[in-house]
Write a protein that holds these residues in place. Structure first.
Motif, PDB file in Angstrom:
ATOM      1  N   GLU A  35     -88.592  43.373 -32.071  1.00 46.52           N
ATOM      2  CA  GLU A  35     -87.469  43.191 -31.640  1.00 46.52           C
ATOM      3  C   GLU A  35     -86.702  41.756 -31.817  1.00 46.52           C
ATOM      4  N   LEU A  36     -87.496  40.722 -31.594  1.00 47.29           N
ATOM      5  CA  LEU A  36     -87.057  39.342 -31.932  1.00 47.29           C
ATOM      6  C   LEU A  36     -86.667  39.300 -33.498  1.00 47.29           C
ATOM      7  N   VAL A  37     -87.491  39.910 -34.292  1.00 45.25           N
ATOM      8  CA  VAL A  37     -87.423  40.100 -35.840  1.00 45.25           C
ATOM      9  C   VAL A  37     -86.009  40.575 -36.170  1.00 45.25           C
ATOM     10  N   GLN A  38     -85.880  41.757 -35.644  1.00 40.40           N
ATOM     11  CA  GLN A  38     -84.737  42.643 -35.845  1.00 40.40           C
ATOM     12  C   GLN A  38     -83.574  42.166 -35.323  1.00 40.40           C
ATOM     13  N   SER A  39     -83.570  41.369 -34.141  1.00 37.97           N
ATOM     14  CA  SER A  39     -82.251  40.571 -33.852  1.00 37.97           C
ATOM     15  C   SER A  39     -81.829  39.609 -34.583  1.00 37.97           C
ATOM     16  N   LEU A  40     -82.845  38.706 -35.066  1.00 38.88           N
ATOM     17  CA  LEU A  40     -82.540  37.565 -35.875  1.00 38.88           C
ATOM     18  C   LEU A  40     -82.222  37.886 -37.155  1.00 38.88           C
ATOM     19  N   ILE A  82     -91.752  33.815 -41.216  1.00 46.16           N
ATOM     20  CA  ILE A  82     -92.585  33.969 -40.196  1.00 46.16           C
ATOM     21  C   ILE A  82     -93.615  32.784 -40.318  1.00 46.16           C
ATOM     22  N   SER A  83     -94.036  32.015 -39.492  1.00 48.30           N
ATOM     23  CA  SER A  83     -95.075  31.080 -39.947  1.00 48.30           C
ATOM     24  C   SER A  83     -96.381  31.583 -39.860  1.00 48.30           C
ATOM     25  N   SER A  84     -97.050  31.652 -38.787  1.00 45.14           N
ATOM     26  CA  SER A  84     -98.584  31.949 -38.604  1.00 45.14           C
ATOM     27  C   SER A  84     -98.584  33.203 -37.607  1.00 45.14           C
ATOM     28  N   LYS A 117     -97.795  43.975 -36.609  1.00 44.80           N
ATOM     29  CA  LYS A 117     -97.897  45.414 -36.592  1.00 44.80           C
ATOM     30  C   LYS A 117     -97.418  45.870 -37.986  1.00 44.80           C
ATOM     31  N   ASN A 118     -97.849  47.049 -38.264  1.00 49.71           N
ATOM     32  CA  ASN A 118     -97.181  47.755 -39.275  1.00 49.71           C
ATOM     33  C   ASN A 118     -95.601  47.949 -39.338  1.00 49.71           C
ATOM     34  N   GLU A 119     -95.107  48.107 -38.145  1.00 48.38           N
ATOM     35  CA  GLU A 119     -93.303  48.388 -38.193  1.00 48.38           C
ATOM     36  C   GLU A 119     -92.844  46.910 -38.432  1.00 48.38           C
ATOM     37  N   THR A 120     -93.553  45.724 -38.156  1.00 47.48           N
ATOM     38  CA  THR A 120     -92.952  44.283 -38.349  1.00 47.48           C
ATOM     39  C   THR A 120     -93.014  44.451 -39.853  1.00 47.48           C
ATOM     40  N   ILE A 121     -94.088  44.595 -40.459  1.00 44.40           N
ATOM     41  CA  ILE A 121     -94.420  44.455 -41.891  1.00 44.40           C
ATOM     42  C   ILE A 121     -93.175  45.081 -42.688  1.00 44.40           C
ATOM     43  N   GLU A 122     -93.329  46.658 -42.178  1.00 43.13           N
ATOM     44  CA  GLU A 122     -92.196  47.570 -42.874  1.00 43.13           C
ATOM     45  C   GLU A 122     -90.749  47.061 -42.769  1.00 43.13           C
ATOM     46  N   PHE A 129     -85.521  37.939 -44.064  1.00 40.77           N
ATOM     47  CA  PHE A 129     -86.861  37.641 -43.808  1.00 40.77           C
ATOM     48  C   PHE A 129     -87.476  37.920 -45.051  1.00 40.77           C
ATOM     49  N   VAL A 130     -88.438  36.680 -45.527  1.00 42.00           N
ATOM     50  CA  VAL A 130     -88.727  36.603 -46.972  1.00 42.00           C
ATOM     51  C   VAL A 130     -90.192  37.239 -46.755  1.00 42.00           C
ATOM     52  N   PRO A 131     -90.689  37.492 -48.270  1.00 43.07           N
ATOM     53  CA  PRO A 131     -91.988  38.360 -48.251  1.00 43.07           C
ATOM     54  C   PRO A 131     -93.187  37.141 -48.295  1.00 43.07           C
ATOM     55  N   HIS A 132     -93.587  36.621 -46.908  1.00 48.95           N
ATOM     56  CA  HIS A 132     -94.538  35.432 -46.918  1.00 48.95           C
ATOM     57  C   HIS A 132     -94.921  35.272 -45.572  1.00 48.95           C
ATOM     58  N   PHE A 133     -96.392  35.866 -45.678  1.00 49.84           N
ATOM     59  CA  PHE A 133     -97.172  35.998 -44.377  1.00 49.84           C
ATOM     60  C   PHE A 133     -98.341  34.885 -44.466  1.00 49.84           C
TER      61      PHE A 133
END
Length: 439
Positions: A219-224, A235-237, A244-249, A257-261
């Motif tokens: 929810e944090l990621v979706q709101s930001l 996302i740092s570390s 979770k898979n939902e966050t990755i998707e 959000f950039v493709p970096h984990f």
């Protein structure tokens, strides 16, 4: 105006420390201080400490000596994790006047009277159980990217780690406050925000040890992702069991959000992971990497790994080495295990000799160079967006693509803090991708 006092800051350790230093610096400016670089003569030097490695302890003494060389009458304050864990030890370092623990550091300006040197370092530290409130922070004006703190503390009991002792229980900022801070950052013209915390995947736990999650990390990621004016979020570390898979998707299709984990592994041996009391086994880690690759083939994946943990045999280490070698990752952060007081691991048997730890570390660092090179080569010929930083490093300006490829081009100040569409063409001797803009 001549009477305004000057204060300088030095930060050891992680992105979270940088965000907190920046917030504390703003509180000094509110009190009428002028902030100057640490290399300059100041009336007061504030050192934000780290306790994760042995080196951080040694670095602290070097930084104090540096401050004393610049001005031997300056007031020196130590704050941060090491200050919470070993306040007396820091107070005894020659030149240190004030040591503040985990809850006191944000009130540092209340502890300052006339900035005259003390005969002995004065200590104000709390029992870590008292660190149960949350102070939001973000860094601004220090660099092109801003570090936005969303969470603090940790409820995990990893056997090698002192962070719960230094920072207390897991607690989070309220979602509305995070969004407000993100908006403030975007209004300053900063193009990229890096989310930071101790265990950010645990986002949502309230203050005072409230274990209920008010909001989830997703929810944090979706709101930001909906905040206007932010070009990039990173996302740092994040712990593999909390990614979770939902966050990755969501990240795969998000606007910002950039493709970096960056995902801590710590060991590729399940036996060692159990000794470390990590909350996953290596199979979970493989699943996370596979999922990221499935939806973001060009993503950059960084890995933390510890070598020389007690009980790590040659077989365990080779298990880790081969596991990482076979995994489709982009780079490693390698930590050599060092004993920390008051941790379970410090009492464990099977101590790995220092020379063996060093050799293992060297092998994994070599593997990291190989992995990064292979990842960069896989990106040659692709079109990317690079955010240039503001420093002139030996005639070049550097930046990072969204998927964390380091890029350089001949120095041009007009490029600083701008996003540029580029084609990745060739890798330079220093390992970064060199590009030329048409004159």
């Amino acid at each position: 105006m001549e009477n305004r006092k000057k204060v300088a800051f030095y930060t050891l350790g992680c992105k979270l420390n940088f965000s907190e230093t920046s917030t504390i610096a703003r509180s000094f400016q509110d009190e009428g201080f002028d902030r100057v670089d640490f290399e300059e003569v100041a009336d007061m030097y504030v050192i934000n400490t780290c306790s994760v490695t042995e080196n951080a302890d040694k670095q602290f003494k070097q930084v104090v000596r540096k401050a004393m060389k610049l001005n031997d009458k300056a007031f020196v304050a130590a704050i941060g994790c090491y200050a919470q864990l070993k306040p007396e030890e820091l107070a005894n370092v020659d030149g240190v006047d004030l040591v503040l623990g985990a809850t006191e550091k944000f009130k540092i300006t209340d502890y300052i009277n006339d900035l005259s040197k003390n005969d002995f370092g004065e200590v104000h530290s709390c029992e870590i159980e008292e660190a149960d409130f949350y102070v939001g922070s973000y860094s601004i004006g220090d660099r092109t990217r801003a570090f936005l703190k969303v969470q603090d503390g940790c409820d995990y009991k990893c056997t090698y780690c002192t962070i719960p002792l230094a920072r207390g229980i897991s607690r989070s900022d309220e979602l509305q406050n995070v969004l407000k801070n993100a908006k403030e950052i975007s209004e300053q013209g900063i193009k990229e925000i890096v989310l930071t915390g101790v265990n950010i995947g645990d986002y949502g736990k309230g203050e005072f040890g409230n274990k209920k999650h008010e909001h989830t990390f997703l929810e944090l990621v979706q709101s930001l992702d909906q905040v206007e004016g932010i070009e990039r979020l990173r996302i740092s570390s994040i712990e593999p069991n909390l990614l979770k898979n939902e966050t990755i998707e969501f990240v795969a299709k998000s606007r910002t959000f950039v493709p970096h984990f960056h995902i801590p592994l710590q060991s590729g041996s399940n036996e060692i992971l159990k000794l470390m009391k990590r909350r996953y086994l290596r199979e979970v880690y493989t699943e996370r990497v596979d999922k990221i690759r499935e939806v973001m083939p060009d993503a950059c994946i960084g890995v933390d790994v510890i070598v020389g943990f007690p009980g790590e045999t040659d077989e365990h280490f080779l298990e880790t080495y081969h596991f990482l070698n076979d995994l489709d990752i982009s780079y490693l952060h390698v930590f050599t295990y060092s004993e920390r007081d008051n941790t379970e691991a410090a009492e464990m048997e099977g101590i790995v000799p220092a020379n063996v730890r060093a050799k293992r570390s060297k092998m994994l660092r070599g593997l990291s160079v190989k992995k990064r090179r292979a990842f960069y080569e896989s990106q040659i010929g692709t079109n990317r967006t690079v955010l240039f930083e503001a420093d002139n490093k030996e005639g070049y300006i550097h930046g990072f693509t969204e998927n964390y490829v380091r890029v350089k081009t001949p120095w041009n100040p007009a490029l600083a803090n701008t996003l540029q569409e580029i084609n990745l063409t060739k890798i330079d001797e220093d390992g970064s991708v060199r590009i030329e803009f048409a004159p």
